[in-house]
Design an enzyme around this catalytic site. Sequence first.
Site, short mmCIF file in Angstrom:
data_model
loop_
_atom_site.label_atom_id
_atom_site.label_comp_id
_atom_site.label_asym_id
_atom_site.label_seq_id
_atom_site.Cartn_x
_atom_site.Cartn_y
_atom_site.Cartn_z
N GLU A 1 0.80 -1.18 -0.03
CA GLU A 1 0.05 -0.13 0.10
C GLU A 1 0.94 1.30 0.05
OE1 GLU A 1 -2.85 0.04 3.10
OE2 GLU A 1 -3.73 1.87 2.50
N SER B 1 -1.57 5.78 9.60
CA SER B 1 -1.42 7.20 10.16
C SER B 1 0.07 7.48 10.28
CB SER B 1 -2.17 7.45 11.41
OG SER B 1 -1.48 6.97 12.33
C1 FAD Z 1 -10.13 9.27 3.51
C2 FAD Z 1 -9.84 7.99 3.83
C3 FAD Z 1 -10.05 6.75 3.46
C4 FAD Z 1 -9.94 5.50 3.94
N1 FAD Z 1 -10.18 4.33 3.16
C5 FAD Z 1 -10.11 3.14 3.84
C6 FAD Z 1 -10.56 2.16 2.91
O1 FAD Z 1 -10.70 2.17 1.71
N2 FAD Z 1 -10.38 0.71 3.77
C7 FAD Z 1 -10.23 0.62 4.98
O2 FAD Z 1 -9.97 -0.44 5.49
N3 FAD Z 1 -9.63 1.72 5.81
C8 FAD Z 1 -9.95 3.01 5.08
N4 FAD Z 1 -9.30 4.03 5.85
C9 FAD Z 1 -9.15 4.04 7.33
C10 FAD Z 1 -7.54 4.26 7.61
O3 FAD Z 1 -7.10 3.16 7.46
C11 FAD Z 1 -7.90 4.55 9.30
O4 FAD Z 1 -8.70 5.60 9.49
C12 FAD Z 1 -6.43 4.62 9.92
O5 FAD Z 1 -5.74 3.22 9.92
C13 FAD Z 1 -6.43 5.13 11.45
O6 FAD Z 1 -7.48 4.36 12.07
P1 FAD Z 1 -8.57 5.25 12.80
O7 FAD Z 1 -9.29 6.02 11.98
O8 FAD Z 1 -9.28 4.19 13.60
O9 FAD Z 1 -7.87 6.06 13.90
P2 FAD Z 1 -7.17 5.56 15.27
O10 FAD Z 1 -6.46 4.39 15.23
O11 FAD Z 1 -8.37 5.41 16.36
O12 FAD Z 1 -6.05 6.70 15.53
C14 FAD Z 1 -6.79 7.99 16.11
C15 FAD Z 1 -5.35 8.74 16.22
O13 FAD Z 1 -4.53 7.99 17.17
C16 FAD Z 1 -3.26 8.01 16.64
N5 FAD Z 1 -2.67 6.67 17.06
C17 FAD Z 1 -3.36 5.43 17.15
N6 FAD Z 1 -2.51 4.54 17.84
C18 FAD Z 1 -1.28 5.06 17.94
C19 FAD Z 1 -0.11 4.29 18.46
N7 FAD Z 1 0.23 3.44 18.79
N8 FAD Z 1 1.10 5.38 18.79
C20 FAD Z 1 0.80 6.74 18.29
N9 FAD Z 1 -0.57 7.23 17.84
C21 FAD Z 1 -1.30 6.47 17.55
C22 FAD Z 1 -3.45 7.85 15.33
O14 FAD Z 1 -2.05 8.35 14.43
C23 FAD Z 1 -4.60 8.91 14.90
O15 FAD Z 1 -3.99 10.22 15.09
C24 FAD Z 1 -9.43 5.39 5.26
C25 FAD Z 1 -9.07 6.57 6.02
C26 FAD Z 1 -9.44 7.84 5.60
C27 FAD Z 1 -9.57 9.07 6.41
#
Ligand code: FAD
Length: 399
Positions: A244, A383
Amino acid sequence: MDLEFSAEDRAFRDEVREFFATALPADIRDKVERGLSLTKDEIVRWQRILYDRGWIAPHWPKEYGGCGWNAARQYLFNVEMGLAGAPRPIPFGLNMVGPVIYTFGTPEQKEFHLPKILRSEIWWAQGYSEPGAGSDLASLSMTARREGDEYILNGTKLWTTMAHWADWIFVLARTSREEKPQQGISFILVDMTTPGITVEPIITIDGFHHVNQVTFEDVRVPVAGRVGEEGKGWTCAKFLLANERQAIADIGAKKRMLTKLKRLALGVSRGGRPLAEDADFARRLADLETQVMALEYTELRYLDAQMRGAERGFEPSILKIRGTELQQALSGLYMEALGQYALAYPEGFEEPGRNEPEIGPPGTQGGIAHFLFSRAATIYGGSNEIQRNIIAKILLAAA
Ligand SMILES: Cc1cc2nc3c(=O)[nH]c(=O)nc-3n(C[C@H](O)[C@H](O)[C@H](O)COP(=O)(O)OP(=O)(O)OC[C@H]3O[C@@H](n4cnc5c(N)ncnc54)[C@H](O)[C@@H]3O)c2cc1C
């Protein structure tokens, strides 16, 4: 380290450049130039042109219908694509599930799916994230209960990009509960027309429909749609995530954005002078250009290491972090250059009763949508905080 390309590679680059200059339809080039979203038909039309030229899958092995190019050619191709303003093919089939299928799939899965992915006949979506599982993907809770030669899927996938256009989706689901969360997960291919699947739109900050919530309620799928062994889906999941982050620095598109910014700065005036003569603006533009050059050399260094057979290290994470940060910074400076015209919303935006003509410099109306949506770039694809963790872990393990 050798940053020079061979004469053959340079000839290849010229051929690719010529192709993008002549083969990209003018209407699609124009929409990309304005920063407007393409329709599904436009994307498929462009992908078929690439397919007809034999260049839809630069990274796939030849035996599966790809180009089988080495890393240098893939790099040159991607840079030229960005420089030309050509849309990058949608990754879910070509970069994600396709390589998983040809690496881990059965002969039947390869025969059925790979040609359809290459010809853009089937649109794929990625069903990884869930309401309670994003960065911590292994905490996913979708279940796949086996009954005879079927799995029954229950759960919710979130942020599923373009699922409203998808014919198929690949999901990670729990086929059993084990001690470690990474165990007991299976990688399953699902036809989106199967009863029990609901796709609900999520409208993002730019006002457009890119992502969705996809709910599975007693969705029955054949066990033959599982890729790899039952409970070993994490291996496919990790393999896919590594792919990816390919070409994520997107150097060509960044250079193109710099050219657009320079053109704009010469065309708009501030205080009676072209913006390009504003010392503060010129300094910030030069600073961003320097950072793009630094990123380009970082990518070239990584490319050189790959060509010498080096192990994959933390470099893709660095490229992802800097690539997305710079993407956001460039679109931010573009907004500043547009000034009050930055607020003009793109043509085609679904606002009831909207009938005003375009305002501001011609061809710039998609800028605000692009700026707003690019905020998501530091979140998806793993992220940037998670990328920093990866870098730290690799460096600390080596220390
Ligand atoms: C526009 C868009 C398109 C997407 N498309 C897809 C898709 O097609 N298919 C799919 O499966 N997913 C998709 N995603 C999902 C994307 O992979 C997730 O949003 C991403 O992995 C973050 O997970 P979360 O949103 O649950 O945030 P969380 O994991 O809850 O994180 C929230 C915040 O905490 C931080 N954080 C979390 N854990 C840690 C750590 N261990 N150490 C430091 N910081 C941390 C993160 O960096 C973030 O700032 C998409 C997301 C977006 C915004």
